[in-house]
Design a protein around this motif. Structure first.
Motif: not given
Length: 206
Positions: A32-35, A47-50, A189-191
Motif C-alpha cells: 500500500t506504500h508503493t511509489g 485506531g487512526g483513520s483508514s 477499505a480499512g487500509m
C-alpha cells in the motif's frame, strides 16, 4: 521499483494475452506504500483513520511548494529552514517540500534522504495545513540498521489526523505559482495507505 526496506516488492506480470485469450490482463503485486503514495493516519496511529475514510476534498486544491537547497544525505530540515516560505496559507490545501532528492530514486542514496524535524509538522498544523508531501522516501530519517523504527514527523502529523504523501517527483517542473494539485488514493477499505497519481495543474482564474 524501489520500496521502503522490508515492504512488499513490486511485481507486474501478464496473466492473459490477446493472442491466446482474446484479451489482456496483468497481475500487480505491491504494498500500500508503493511509489508515490499516501499515508493515512492508520499507518502509524492505532485506531487512526483508514485511507477510505479521508475526505477527498482535502486532497485536491492549491499547493504551496517549498523549495529547499541541495543538502547532504541525512540532513534534517528544521522550522527556520522553511518558515519564510510558509506565510499566507489561508487558501492553501497542502504543502509540498521540494528537495530534489527524487533524482536518486532507484539508488542506494535514495534511502539516505534528507528529513524534516517534527516541529515542521507541528508548525504546519498550527497554520491549518494537515496534508504534507515530500519528494523523498520518508519525511523522517529511514533507519537502515534494522533498529526499532522512530517516526516523529509521522507521529506529529498523522497523530493529528493529517496525511503524508511520499515519493513525489517532478516538482521542479512546476514553474507556475499556486498549482492545483490532486493526490487522490484508491479507496482501500480499512487500509493504511494507497498509491496515488499526483498531478499538478495550472488553473486559469477569471
Amino acid at each position: 521499483m524501489q520500496v521502503f526496506p522490508g515492504d512488499p516488492e513490486v511485481t507486474i506480470t501478464v496473466a492473459a494475452e490477446i493472442a491466446a485469450d482474446g484479451f489482456q490482463v496483468a497481475e500487480v503485486h505491491a504494498g500500500t506504500h508503493t511509489g508515490t503514495h499516501l499515508d493515512a493516519p492508520l499507518h502509524t496511529v492505532q485506531g487512526g483513520s483508514s485511507v477510505d475514510q479521508i475526505d477527498l476534498s482535502r486532497l485536491v486544491g492549491v499547493a504551496r511548494i517549498v523549495r529547499l537547497p541541495v543538502v547532504d544525505a541525512g540532513h534534517v530540515f528544521v522550522w527556520s529552514d522553511v518558515e519564510a516560505q510558509l506565510s499566507d496559507l489561508d487558501s492553501v490545501a497542502m504543502v509540498l517540500f521540494h528537495t530534489g532528492w527524487s533524482q536518486h530514486f532507484g539508488t542506494e542514496l535514495y534511502l539516505r534522504h534528507p528529513a524534516f524535524d517534527a516541529d515542521i509538522a507541528l508548525g504546519l498544523l498550527d497554520r491549518g495545513i494537515s496534508v504534507v508531501g515530500v519528494d523523498t522516501l520518508n519525511p523522517d530519517l529511514t533507519d537502515l540498521s534494522g533498529a526499532e523504527v522512530d517516526l516523529p514527523f509521522h507521529r506529529a502529523l498523522l497523530g493529528a489526523e493529517g496525511v503524508i504523501v511520499e515519493n513525489l517527483t517532478n516538482l521542479a517542473s512546476i514553474d507556475f505559482a499556486d498549482p492545483w494539485v490532486s493526490v487522490l488514493p484508491l479507496p482501500f477499505a480499512g487500509m493504511d495507505g494507497s498509491p496515488v497519481r499526483a498531478v499538478a495543474m495550472e488553473v486559469a482564474v477569471g
